[in-house]
Design a protein around this motif. Structure first.
Motif, short mmCIF file in Angstrom:
data_model
loop_
_atom_site.label_atom_id
_atom_site.label_comp_id
_atom_site.label_asym_id
_atom_site.label_seq_id
_atom_site.Cartn_x
_atom_site.Cartn_y
_atom_site.Cartn_z
N VAL A 25 0.80 -1.20 0.00
CA VAL A 25 0.00 0.00 0.00
C VAL A 25 0.85 1.27 0.00
CG1 VAL A 25 -0.12 0.18 2.50
CG2 VAL A 25 -1.98 1.08 1.13
N CYS A 26 2.12 1.15 0.28
CA CYS A 26 2.91 2.35 0.57
C CYS A 26 3.02 3.29 -0.60
CB CYS A 26 4.29 1.95 1.06
SG CYS A 26 4.22 1.04 2.61
N THR A 27 2.86 2.81 -1.81
CA THR A 27 2.98 3.72 -2.94
C THR A 27 1.88 4.76 -2.95
OG1 THR A 27 1.75 2.16 -4.28
CG2 THR A 27 4.12 2.09 -4.41
N ILE A 28 0.79 4.50 -2.30
CA ILE A 28 -0.28 5.49 -2.32
C ILE A 28 0.18 6.80 -1.70
CG2 ILE A 28 -2.02 3.70 -2.22
CD1 ILE A 28 -2.52 4.37 0.65
N LEU A 29 1.15 6.73 -0.80
CA LEU A 29 1.65 7.95 -0.20
C LEU A 29 2.23 8.88 -1.26
CD1 LEU A 29 3.45 6.69 3.01
CD2 LEU A 29 1.22 7.77 2.81
N GLY A 30 2.80 8.31 -2.31
CA GLY A 30 3.39 9.15 -3.35
C GLY A 30 2.36 10.05 -3.99
N VAL A 31 1.18 9.49 -4.28
CA VAL A 31 0.12 10.28 -4.88
C VAL A 31 -0.27 11.42 -3.94
CG1 VAL A 31 -2.22 10.23 -5.78
CG2 VAL A 31 -0.71 8.26 -6.10
N VAL A 32 -0.44 11.08 -2.68
CA VAL A 32 -0.84 12.10 -1.71
C VAL A 32 0.24 13.17 -1.56
CG1 VAL A 32 -1.49 12.50 0.68
CG2 VAL A 32 -2.27 10.45 -0.50
N LEU A 33 1.48 12.75 -1.50
CA LEU A 33 2.57 13.71 -1.31
C LEU A 33 2.62 14.70 -2.46
CD1 LEU A 33 5.37 11.30 -0.11
CD2 LEU A 33 4.29 13.10 1.22
N VAL A 34 2.52 14.20 -3.67
CA VAL A 34 2.61 15.07 -4.84
C VAL A 34 1.50 16.12 -4.80
CG1 VAL A 34 2.32 15.14 -7.33
CG2 VAL A 34 3.81 13.45 -6.30
N MET A 35 0.30 15.69 -4.41
CA MET A 35 -0.82 16.61 -4.41
C MET A 35 -0.84 17.48 -3.16
SD MET A 35 -3.62 14.01 -5.89
CE MET A 35 -3.21 13.08 -7.35
N LEU A 36 -0.51 16.90 -2.05
CA LEU A 36 -0.52 17.63 -0.79
C LEU A 36 0.42 18.82 -0.83
CD1 LEU A 36 -1.20 17.88 2.25
CD2 LEU A 36 0.66 16.28 2.69
N SER A 37 1.59 18.63 -1.37
CA SER A 37 2.59 19.68 -1.32
C SER A 37 2.13 20.93 -2.06
CB SER A 37 3.91 19.19 -1.92
OG SER A 37 3.73 18.79 -3.26
N LEU A 292 0.78 23.38 12.85
CA LEU A 292 1.49 22.35 13.60
C LEU A 292 1.22 20.96 13.03
CD1 LEU A 292 1.05 23.61 17.27
CD2 LEU A 292 3.06 23.81 15.80
N LYS A 293 -0.06 20.69 12.76
CA LYS A 293 -0.41 19.39 12.19
C LYS A 293 0.18 19.26 10.79
CE LYS A 293 -4.33 17.40 12.94
NZ LYS A 293 -5.78 17.02 12.94
N LEU A 294 0.11 20.33 10.02
CA LEU A 294 0.66 20.31 8.67
C LEU A 294 2.15 20.01 8.68
CD1 LEU A 294 0.35 20.79 5.63
CD2 LEU A 294 0.65 23.23 6.07
N ASP A 295 2.85 20.62 9.59
CA ASP A 295 4.28 20.39 9.70
C ASP A 295 4.58 18.93 10.04
OD1 ASP A 295 7.04 21.30 9.78
OD2 ASP A 295 6.93 21.01 11.94
N ARG A 296 3.80 18.36 10.95
CA ARG A 296 3.99 16.94 11.31
C ARG A 296 3.74 16.04 10.11
NH1 ARG A 296 1.22 18.47 16.12
NH2 ARG A 296 -0.72 17.55 15.31
N VAL A 297 2.68 16.36 9.36
CA VAL A 297 2.35 15.55 8.19
C VAL A 297 3.46 15.61 7.15
CG1 VAL A 297 0.77 15.34 6.23
CG2 VAL A 297 -0.14 15.72 8.53
N LEU A 298 3.94 16.81 6.86
CA LEU A 298 4.97 16.97 5.84
C LEU A 298 6.28 16.30 6.24
CD1 LEU A 298 4.41 20.65 4.66
CD2 LEU A 298 3.62 18.54 3.60
N ARG A 299 6.64 16.42 7.51
CA ARG A 299 7.88 15.78 7.95
C ARG A 299 7.76 14.26 7.93
NH1 ARG A 299 8.84 16.51 12.91
NH2 ARG A 299 7.19 17.92 13.57
N ALA A 300 6.63 13.73 8.35
CA ALA A 300 6.42 12.28 8.29
C ALA A 300 6.43 11.79 6.85
CB ALA A 300 5.10 11.92 8.97
N ALA A 301 5.81 12.57 5.96
CA ALA A 301 5.79 12.20 4.54
C ALA A 301 7.18 12.22 3.94
CB ALA A 301 4.86 13.14 3.78
N GLY A 302 7.93 13.27 4.27
CA GLY A 302 9.27 13.39 3.72
C GLY A 302 10.17 12.24 4.12
N GLU A 303 10.00 11.76 5.35
CA GLU A 303 10.82 10.65 5.84
C GLU A 303 10.52 9.35 5.11
OE1 GLU A 303 9.94 10.49 9.94
OE2 GLU A 303 10.97 12.37 10.45
N SER A 304 9.39 9.28 4.44
CA SER A 304 8.95 8.04 3.80
C SER A 304 9.24 7.99 2.31
CB SER A 304 7.44 7.87 4.00
OG SER A 304 7.07 8.01 5.34
N LEU A 305 9.80 9.04 1.76
CA LEU A 305 9.84 9.21 0.31
C LEU A 305 11.25 9.39 -0.23
CD1 LEU A 305 8.22 9.92 -2.36
CD2 LEU A 305 8.36 12.30 -1.61
#
Length: 381
Positions: A25-37, A292-305
């Motif tokens: 399932v982990c590839t789904i994060l890529g789609v979210v990361l690209v759009m989220l940013s 604050l939540k946004l920062d946590r999300v982005l840092r967690a996402a960055g660590e996974s990619l």
């Protein structure tokens, strides 16, 4: 992981079956990361440097090694094809297994997208790859990354393995060149979901966990490997709010005995449904307006990619795709069938209609094709 060191097919099959399935399932994060940013970083410029610095970068397509100098443009134009690969990084010594392989196709308007998966067990011709001393051969698609990652006298190189996988996928789909690619690992999956405060999604039918108890702890494996013991986590039909471990567990399930009658195709569907749910949550006011939540999300996402934009950053792509929302992502099911069954199972094959889909995608006629072939749209059940 999917390499039989003894050289036998029987050993290779047993290794494949023993690999944990939740990493797919982990590839789904890529789609979210690209759009989220894109959407969020427009209004939060202070986070750009933090996010960009957190994202791993690698030469996923061999451009630098080939001496290719990418022209850095100020804008990104469609159509785009982005290859997203999920791996299970169990340890540094084990060749990475591409347990999930998805392609995000974005037409020229950059305001909608088509997301489709290639079966990990798809039988394909893997091209020769000199960097890894791989002579080429016919195997399952998820073997390509493992074969390509081999480095003499060193630990496997996932980025190098991605290059061979990309070449193999290009042969299957006819895509001449990917515009970007990403490797995602499961380690950050739970973190990003929890950082978002969980994700709301609709559960199409009751699904029972193979591996988890209701409290999230692991079920006990029966002696001799005859299944698991203890109560199961249950995901009931209807609207649900999933935290990190629940989301990872739910999209992992693939057995009819657990409530997924169409096995791997059902799991692909659940993964794609979760993509859209994560995109919706990423764009919610609860995330976007909470620094604050946004920062946590982005840092967690960055660590996974680990990302390669072939001359563009992940933030560049995020800004280019900022107009895409969950309701503008069409999830696609490619028609396929088993090769063999039971103990004679050899993998998966795509039906001839899949090539028509690929041709329409290459020729810029994907919208018209889907209108004429609505059966390609992923259904909820």
């Amino acid at each position: 992981m999917c390499v039989d060191k003894a050289g036998g097919n029987r050993g290779k099959r047993s290794i494949w079956r023993s690999v944990p399935r939740w990493a797919r399932v982990c590839t789904i994060l890529g789609v979210v990361l690209v759009m989220l940013s894109g959407t969020v970083l427009v209004g939060y410029q202070a986070l750009v440097a933090r996010y960009e610095g957190a994202v791993g970068k690698a030469d996923l397509f061999g451009d630098q090694a080939a001496g290719v100098v990418e022209e850095k443009k100020s804008d990104i134009k469609g159509p785009l094809n982005i290859l997203l690969v999920g791996i299970d990084p169990r340890n540094a010594e084990t060749p990475p297994l591409s347990d999930s392989i998805m392609i995000l196709h974005v037409p020229a308007g950059l305001d909608r997208a088509y997301l489709y998966s290639l079966p990990r067990d798809l039988r394909v011709d893997i091209p020769a790859f000199r960097k890894a001393n791989y002579p080429g051969g016919n195997d399952r698609l998820n073997a390509a990354m493992s074969y390509g990652s081999r480095v003499s006298g060193q630990n496997p190189d996932a980025a190098q393995g991605f290059e061979l996988l990309a070449k193999t996928v290009q042969q299957v789909t006819g895509i001449k060149r990917f515009d970007a690619g990403a490797i995602l690992n499961f380690t950050g999956f739970k973190k990003i979901v929890d950082a978002m405060g969980g994700v709301d999604m609709y559960i199409e039918r009751e699904v029972r966990s193979e591996h988890r108890r209701p409290d999230g702890t692991m079920r006990q494996l029966q002696p001799g490997g005859g299944g698991y013991l203890g109560p199961q986590a249950v995901y009931e039909q209807g609207d649900a709010h999933l935290n990190g471990w629940q989301a990872l567990d739910y999209v992992r399930q693939r057995y009819p005995r657990n409530g997924v009658p169409d096995s791997d195709y059902g799991r692909q569907r659940h993964q794609q449904q979760f993509v859209k749910a994560m995109v919706s949550q990423a764009f919610s006011a609860d995330v976007v307006t909470n620094p604050l939540k946004l920062d946590r999300v982005l840092r967690a996402a960055g660590e996974s990619l680990v990302f390669s934009g072939r001359g563009h950053s992940v933030v560049d792509f995020g800004l280019a795709l900022k107009d895409i929302r969950s309701d503008s992502i069409e999830t696609i099911k490619l028609p396929g069938a088993n090769i063999g069954s039971g103990s004679a199972y050899q993998g998966e094959r795509l039906l001839p209609e899949a090539e028509d889909f690929f041709a329409a995608m290459r020729n810029g006629q994907i919208d018209a094709f889907i209108l004429e072939h609505p059966d390609f749209k992923q259904k909820n059940s």
